[in-house]
Design an enzyme around this catalytic site. Structure first.
Site, PDB file in Angstrom:
ATOM      1  CD  GLU A   1      23.915  68.766  50.536  1.00 37.59           C
ATOM      2  OE1 GLU A   1      23.917  69.572  49.612  1.00 37.59           O
ATOM      3  OE2 GLU A   1      24.413  69.006  51.656  1.00 37.59           O
TER       4      GLU A   1
ATOM      5  CG  ASN B   1      26.421  58.978  54.410  1.00 36.94           C
ATOM      6  OD1 ASN B   1      26.699  59.941  55.116  1.00 36.94           O
ATOM      7  ND2 ASN B   1      25.425  59.003  53.549  1.00 36.94           N
TER       8      ASN B   1
ATOM      9  CG  LEU C   1      30.578  57.595  70.064  1.00 37.50           C
ATOM     10  CD1 LEU C   1      31.685  57.998  71.024  1.00 37.50           C
ATOM     11  CD2 LEU C   1      30.859  56.184  69.522  1.00 37.50           C
TER      12      LEU C   1
ATOM     13  CB  CYS D   1      21.404  58.651  54.121  1.00 40.46           C
ATOM     14  SG  CYS D   1      20.837  60.014  53.129  1.00 40.46           S
TER      15      CYS D   1
ATOM     16  CE  LYS E   1      17.713  63.350  61.062  1.00 40.32           C
ATOM     17  NZ  LYS E   1      19.048  63.850  60.846  1.00 40.32           N
TER      18      LYS E   1
HETATM   19  C1  UDX Z   1      22.846  61.108  57.290  1.00 35.87           C
HETATM   20  C2  UDX Z   1      24.204  61.804  57.356  1.00 35.87           C
HETATM   21  O1  UDX Z   1      24.414  62.283  58.684  1.00 35.87           O
HETATM   22  C3  UDX Z   1      24.266  62.924  56.337  1.00 35.87           C
HETATM   23  O2  UDX Z   1      25.558  63.506  56.359  1.00 35.87           O
HETATM   24  C4  UDX Z   1      23.956  62.368  54.959  1.00 35.87           C
HETATM   25  O3  UDX Z   1      23.923  63.394  54.006  1.00 35.87           O
HETATM   26  C5  UDX Z   1      22.622  61.660  54.963  1.00 35.87           C
HETATM   27  O4  UDX Z   1      22.616  60.648  55.978  1.00 35.87           O
HETATM   28  P1  UDX Z   1      20.378  61.577  58.165  1.00 35.87           P
HETATM   29  O5  UDX Z   1      20.015  60.264  57.546  1.00 35.87           O
HETATM   30  O6  UDX Z   1      19.492  62.745  57.929  1.00 35.87           O
HETATM   31  O7  UDX Z   1      21.842  62.026  57.685  1.00 35.87           O
HETATM   32  O8  UDX Z   1      20.425  61.371  59.749  1.00 35.87           O
HETATM   33  P2  UDX Z   1      21.506  61.257  60.914  1.00 35.87           P
HETATM   34  O9  UDX Z   1      21.307  62.367  61.845  1.00 35.87           O
HETATM   35  O10 UDX Z   1      22.854  61.059  60.396  1.00 35.87           O
HETATM   36  O11 UDX Z   1      21.009  59.915  61.626  1.00 35.87           O
HETATM   37  C6  UDX Z   1      20.881  58.695  60.933  1.00 35.87           C
HETATM   38  C7  UDX Z   1      20.339  57.613  61.809  1.00 35.87           C
HETATM   39  O12 UDX Z   1      21.305  57.205  62.780  1.00 35.87           O
HETATM   40  C8  UDX Z   1      19.094  57.988  62.624  1.00 35.87           C
HETATM   41  O13 UDX Z   1      18.174  56.898  62.577  1.00 35.87           O
HETATM   42  C9  UDX Z   1      19.615  58.205  64.009  1.00 35.87           C
HETATM   43  O14 UDX Z   1      18.636  57.955  65.002  1.00 35.87           O
HETATM   44  C10 UDX Z   1      20.737  57.185  64.077  1.00 35.87           C
HETATM   45  N1  UDX Z   1      21.786  57.517  65.057  1.00 35.87           N
HETATM   46  C11 UDX Z   1      22.536  58.645  64.898  1.00 35.87           C
HETATM   47  C12 UDX Z   1      22.030  56.662  66.136  1.00 35.87           C
HETATM   48  O15 UDX Z   1      21.364  55.624  66.303  1.00 35.87           O
HETATM   49  N2  UDX Z   1      23.028  56.986  67.005  1.00 35.87           N
HETATM   50  C13 UDX Z   1      23.786  58.091  66.875  1.00 35.87           C
HETATM   51  O16 UDX Z   1      24.675  58.302  67.705  1.00 35.87           O
HETATM   52  C14 UDX Z   1      23.540  58.957  65.788  1.00 35.87           C
END
Ligand code: UDX
Length: 440
Positions: free
Chosen positions: A160, A217, A259, A269, A329
């Protein structure tokens, strides 16, 4: 967007009513299948039967309610019942990290044993949770060992990729569907289940499907740590990481997403998956050094942020610091491995007087910071009153819409620490704020 026609309706059991399982259960029901979602947390199941959601996820409540009312989505605390009633069993149970970085697969094994006990006709057992590569092989062996007849079964890996906060959208409009299946029958069943969804199907063997999830991931986490490292150099060189990321992202080979520099990634995750991939690679005989560095950079961003505040405010003891945004987030109340946890703890250790606010994660945060001398404000304006510094740790939409003239008037000392580079820096400086960003 329109959905394609459902080719065949299946009786589906989704094991686990967490962020992945509950959305998938409601999603499959909405596609036209008959779904039973089971969880051994009896209180959670009882609440779901009364349409009370265990966590906040946009659009999920409506989807659950609609399909529960229509009778296509049911809830049960009994795994036996779920398995008996279903042809296809999706495993979406938790695989929490153990202290050594490996994943705890007890819940997965438990499902395998229960499937073996209840295998009275052909069933497909699908891994949906993120699991270490080769777990599918273990699943197969376990079911074979514990079943006491010659009924056939298939194991499939269907990782997923949904994001919290956008999970319902991601379920119906995924970038791709990865299906690791080793028999034509299992492959066909999976195709039929997802037939209404228009996307690219990637068919592989089970090990490869599991590895696609690890690699995806970990790559995204690497992208974040890479830009965070760039942001550190930007700080030192007097460059602007936002512009660097913008220009890098315009290169189609790089792409603009993931980015955003800041206080780093959190959630259930990325931190767990990066560790699990490092661990399993080592176990298989490869030292995945890049990933160790990805974790190190991510951890350092949090203390780096606090150090930036200390540079400005000098002694933090007794200073009033408002923290806006706590969830890992926006659009979720999830606090698991949120960067805010470390940052709040570091600020509390320094003796700062903390006032916290999050639009959705208050209850989770209160539980997490229980016993600490922290105030939870009812809204942003109450939190910032008399503050020496306001920290932004989650880029919730409502923070961007704050009346910053009012915010400045309410603060004792107009310092903004923008952990997500979410504010217009030039505008804030024009309004008279001192501004701390991450590499800008
Ligand atoms: C992630 C994956 O995107 C998803 O495909 C997988 O199934 C589960 O893990 P999620 O954990 O819900 O999803 O959040 P995501 O939107 O990917 O962000 C993860 C973390 O990275 C957040 O804390 C977010 O703030 C951080 N992030 C994201 C950054 O610091 N910079 C970015 O550019 C993008």
């Amino acid at each position: 967007m329109k959905r394609e026609k459902l080719i065949k309706k299946y009786n589906i059991c989704v094991v686990g009513a967490g962020h992945v399982g509950l959305v998938a259960a409601a999603g499959f029901a909405d596609l036209g299948h008959k779904v039973i979602c089971v969880d051994n947390n009896k209180a959670r199941i009882a609440a779901l039967k009364k349409n009370i959601m265990p966590f906040y996820e946009p659009d999920m409540e409506e989807l659950v309610k609609k399909n529960f009312k229509a009778g296509t989505l049911a809830f049960s605390p009994s795994l036996d019942e779920g398995i008996k009633k279903s042809r296809v069993i999706f495993i979406a149970v938790g695989t929490p990290p153990l202290p050594d970085g490996s994943a705890d697969l007890t819940a997965i094994e438990n499902v395998a044993m229960c499937v073996a006990k209840n295998l009275d006709s052909h069933k497909v057992i699908v891994e949906k949770s993120t699991v270490p590569v080769q777990t599918g092989q273990r699943l197969k062996e376990t079911i074979k060992r514990y079943k006491n007849n010659d009924v056939e079964f298939d194991v499939v890996s269907n990782p997923e990729f949904l994001r919290e906060g956008k999970a319902v959208y991601d379920f119906f409009y995924p970038d791709r569907l990865v299906i690791g299946a080793e028999s034509a029958r299992a492959k066909a069943i999976m195709q039929e289940i997802y037939s209404p969804i228009k996307t690219e199907f990637v068919f592989t063997d089970i090990n490869t499907a599991e590895l696609i999830k690890h690699a995806s991931n970990s790559f995204l986490a690497t992208k974040i740590s890479f830009i965070n490292s760039v942001s550190r150099v930007c700080d030192l060189a007097g460059a602007d990481v936002d512009k660097v990321a913008l220009a890098m992202g315009l290169d189609k080979r790089i792409g603009p997403q993931f980015l955003n520099a800041g206080i780093g990634y959190g959630g259930f995750c990325f931190p767990k998956d990066v560790e699990a991939f490092t661990f399993i690679s080592k176990k298989l005989g490869y030292d995945f050094g890049i990933l160790k560095e990805v974790k190190k950079v991510n951890d350092e961003q949090r203390s780096h942020f606090v150090n930036k505040i200390k540079e400005r405010l000098w002694v933090l003891k007794g200073k009033k610091i408002a923290v806006l945004g706590l969830s890992f987030k926006p659009d979720t109340d999830d606090m698991r491995f949120a960067p805010s946890e470390d940052i709040v703890n570091l600020l509390a250790q320094e003796g700062a007087a903390l006032s916290l606010y999050d639009p959705k994660a208050k209850a989770e945060a209160q539980e997490l910071f229980k016993g600490k001398n922290i105030i939870f404000a009812k809204d942003s304006y109450t939190a910032v009153k008399g503050a020496d510094c306001v920290c932004f740790l989650t880029e919730w939409g409502e923070f961007k819409k704050l009346d910053f003239v009012k915010v400045k008037k309410m603060m004792q000392h107009a310092l903004l620490a923008d952990g997500r580079n979410m504010l217009d820096k030039a505008q804030m400086i024009k309004l008279g704020f001192e501004y701390i960003g991450m590499g800008r």
